[in-house]
Scaffold this motif. Structure first.
Motif, PDB file in Angstrom:
ATOM      1  N   MET A  71      41.899  80.199  42.041  1.00  0.00           N
ATOM      2  CA  MET A  71      43.444  80.405  42.201  1.00  0.00           C
ATOM      3  C   MET A  71      44.349  79.945  41.194  1.00  0.00           C
ATOM      4  O   MET A  71      43.954  79.140  40.358  1.00  0.00           O
ATOM      5  CB  MET A  71      43.355  79.377  43.442  1.00  0.00           C
ATOM      6  N   SER A  72      45.512  80.361  41.425  1.00  0.00           N
ATOM      7  CA  SER A  72      46.633  79.929  40.358  1.00  0.00           C
ATOM      8  C   SER A  72      46.839  78.498  40.582  1.00  0.00           C
ATOM      9  O   SER A  72      46.858  77.841  41.350  1.00  0.00           O
ATOM     10  CB  SER A  72      47.979  80.828  40.879  1.00  0.00           C
ATOM     11  N   ASP A  73      47.663  78.065  39.504  1.00  0.00           N
ATOM     12  CA  ASP A  73      48.150  76.650  39.592  1.00  0.00           C
ATOM     13  C   ASP A  73      49.447  76.696  40.339  1.00  0.00           C
ATOM     14  O   ASP A  73      50.162  75.454  40.175  1.00  0.00           O
ATOM     15  CB  ASP A  73      48.311  76.306  37.959  1.00  0.00           C
ATOM     16  N   ARG A  74      49.880  77.737  40.955  1.00  0.00           N
ATOM     17  CA  ARG A  74      51.054  77.878  41.642  1.00  0.00           C
ATOM     18  C   ARG A  74      52.410  77.400  40.907  1.00  0.00           C
ATOM     19  O   ARG A  74      53.160  76.980  41.523  1.00  0.00           O
ATOM     20  CB  ARG A  74      50.967  76.910  42.952  1.00  0.00           C
ATOM     21  N   TYR A 105      41.812  84.242  48.980  1.00  0.00           N
ATOM     22  CA  TYR A 105      43.266  84.302  49.184  1.00  0.00           C
ATOM     23  C   TYR A 105      43.582  85.940  48.874  1.00  0.00           C
ATOM     24  O   TYR A 105      44.405  86.449  49.423  1.00  0.00           O
ATOM     25  CB  TYR A 105      44.288  83.260  48.443  1.00  0.00           C
ATOM     26  N   ALA A 106      43.120  86.324  47.657  1.00  0.00           N
ATOM     27  CA  ALA A 106      43.269  87.589  47.384  1.00  0.00           C
ATOM     28  C   ALA A 106      42.811  88.668  48.723  1.00  0.00           C
ATOM     29  O   ALA A 106      43.330  89.513  48.607  1.00  0.00           O
ATOM     30  CB  ALA A 106      42.360  88.161  45.958  1.00  0.00           C
ATOM     31  N   ALA A 107      41.572  88.210  49.049  1.00  0.00           N
ATOM     32  CA  ALA A 107      41.130  89.177  50.232  1.00  0.00           C
ATOM     33  C   ALA A 107      42.128  88.886  51.513  1.00  0.00           C
ATOM     34  O   ALA A 107      42.206  90.079  52.159  1.00  0.00           O
ATOM     35  CB  ALA A 107      39.749  88.627  50.505  1.00  0.00           C
ATOM     36  N   LEU A 108      42.921  87.912  51.576  1.00  0.00           N
ATOM     37  CA  LEU A 108      43.801  87.839  52.598  1.00  0.00           C
ATOM     38  C   LEU A 108      45.074  88.605  52.378  1.00  0.00           C
ATOM     39  O   LEU A 108      45.335  89.610  53.489  1.00  0.00           O
ATOM     40  CB  LEU A 108      44.256  86.477  52.882  1.00  0.00           C
ATOM     41  N   VAL A 109      45.327  88.924  51.203  1.00  0.00           N
ATOM     42  CA  VAL A 109      46.449  89.828  50.862  1.00  0.00           C
ATOM     43  C   VAL A 109      46.056  91.234  51.104  1.00  0.00           C
ATOM     44  O   VAL A 109      47.046  91.953  51.492  1.00  0.00           O
ATOM     45  CB  VAL A 109      46.974  89.419  49.411  1.00  0.00           C
ATOM     46  N   ARG A 144      50.897  90.196  42.316  1.00  0.00           N
ATOM     47  CA  ARG A 144      51.062  88.690  42.302  1.00  0.00           C
ATOM     48  C   ARG A 144      50.937  87.927  43.482  1.00  0.00           C
ATOM     49  O   ARG A 144      51.237  86.889  43.783  1.00  0.00           O
ATOM     50  CB  ARG A 144      52.566  88.240  42.032  1.00  0.00           C
ATOM     51  N   GLY A 145      49.892  88.630  44.584  1.00  0.00           N
ATOM     52  CA  GLY A 145      49.799  87.992  45.989  1.00  0.00           C
ATOM     53  C   GLY A 145      50.712  88.045  46.916  1.00  0.00           C
ATOM     54  O   GLY A 145      50.872  87.553  47.939  1.00  0.00           O
ATOM     55  N   HIS A 146      51.500  88.926  46.443  1.00  0.00           N
ATOM     56  CA  HIS A 146      52.732  89.274  47.595  1.00  0.00           C
ATOM     57  C   HIS A 146      52.564  90.638  48.253  1.00  0.00           C
ATOM     58  O   HIS A 146      51.882  91.790  47.215  1.00  0.00           O
ATOM     59  CB  HIS A 146      54.187  89.511  47.135  1.00  0.00           C
ATOM     60  N   ALA A 147      52.731  91.163  49.380  1.00  0.00           N
ATOM     61  CA  ALA A 147      52.239  92.188  49.900  1.00  0.00           C
ATOM     62  C   ALA A 147      53.393  93.326  50.259  1.00  0.00           C
ATOM     63  O   ALA A 147      53.445  94.490  50.757  1.00  0.00           O
ATOM     64  CB  ALA A 147      51.858  92.087  51.177  1.00  0.00           C
ATOM     65  N   SER A 148      54.967  92.833  49.634  1.00  0.00           N
ATOM     66  CA  SER A 148      55.905  93.677  50.112  1.00  0.00           C
ATOM     67  C   SER A 148      55.990  94.853  49.174  1.00  0.00           C
ATOM     68  O   SER A 148      56.552  96.075  49.529  1.00  0.00           O
ATOM     69  CB  SER A 148      57.258  92.622  49.671  1.00  0.00           C
ATOM     70  N   ALA A 149      55.897  94.735  48.156  1.00  0.00           N
ATOM     71  CA  ALA A 149      55.878  96.020  46.979  1.00  0.00           C
ATOM     72  C   ALA A 149      54.698  96.425  46.879  1.00  0.00           C
ATOM     73  O   ALA A 149      53.585  95.921  46.960  1.00  0.00           O
ATOM     74  CB  ALA A 149      56.526  95.641  45.745  1.00  0.00           C
ATOM     75  N   PRO A 150      54.502  97.775  46.296  1.00  0.00           N
ATOM     76  CA  PRO A 150      53.018  98.358  45.799  1.00  0.00           C
ATOM     77  C   PRO A 150      52.565  97.328  44.749  1.00  0.00           C
ATOM     78  O   PRO A 150      53.323  96.824  43.933  1.00  0.00           O
ATOM     79  CB  PRO A 150      53.574  99.732  45.431  1.00  0.00           C
TER      80      PRO A 150
END
Length: 210
Positions: free
Chosen positions: A1-4, A20-24, A79-85
């Motif tokens: 995981m990232s260090d956030r 977490y990557a699988a969740l996204v 980057r773990g966001h789902a808004s953009a491709p």
């Protein structure tokens, strides 16, 4: 995981198999499935209930923005966001970056990529390059010129270039291609923040009328 951390290393992206990557990825799959489907009222209602249950289950893990992994999984495309491709970065130097992205129907604008998605892609790669090994800067403007419709379900290539630095100003340029066909060009300006501008803006503006 990232260090956030918000400190972006701007390295080529890689695949990750953690939970977490699988969740996204699952969230992206839901977005695509909802876009592609015409469910019956009963199926839509049942799916909505299940999605609300998932949202409720995750609510108990809410953290503030400084501690969330979304947007800070720098090694992942998107980057773990789902808004953009999800943008895959393949090559990064001090002044250039090159990546690829594939757009599906969730980001469609009637048989081609929605015009509003193109600036998202450019802002992602240009901003990351503008801030690579430099003090944090924010987008001042981003101009996009469209040359041809961007096809869906095809790998597109995107490039970024740091054109010049003038004091706190960083001028950037980007191009989006499908093969040899130029789809869009972008020019943007990023301005380095002053020390007093680098904090949590939401906290700084609490109680300030909009």
């Amino acid at each position: 995981m990232s260090d956030r951390s918000w400190d972006d290393p701007v390295l080529p992206t890689r695949d990750a198999r953690d939970e977490y990557a699988a969740l996204v990825e699952a969230l992206r799959a839901v977005q695509e499935s909802v876009t592609r489907s015409a469910p019956t009222p009963a199926a839509a209602a049942a799916s909505a209930r299940r999605l609300r249950e998932i949202a409720t289950a995750l609510d108990v893990f809410e953290v503030d923005e400084d501690n969330q992994p979304a947007g800070k999984r720098w090694e992942l495309a998107g980057r773990g966001h789902a808004s953009a491709p999800p943008l895959h970065l393949d090559e990064v130097t001090a002044t250039t970056a090159r990546g690829r992205v594939t757009v599906h129907r969730f980001h469609s604008g009637r048989y081609a990529m929605n015009g509003g998605v193109t600036p998202l892609i450019f802002d992602e790669i240009l901003a990351r390059l503008a801030n690579r090994d430099r003090p944090w800067a924010r987008t001042a403007y981003l101009r996009v010129d469209y040359r041809a419709p961007a096809p869906l379900h095809c790998e597109l290539t995107v490039s970024a270039e740091l054109v010049r630095i003038d004091g706190r100003k960083r001028t950037m340029r980007g191009r989006l291609h499908h093969g040899e066909l130029l789809l869009a060009e972008a020019e943007g300006l990023w301005v380095e923040l002053r020390a007093e501008q680098t904090g949590n803006l939401s906290r700084e503006t609490e109680g300030v009328p909009s």
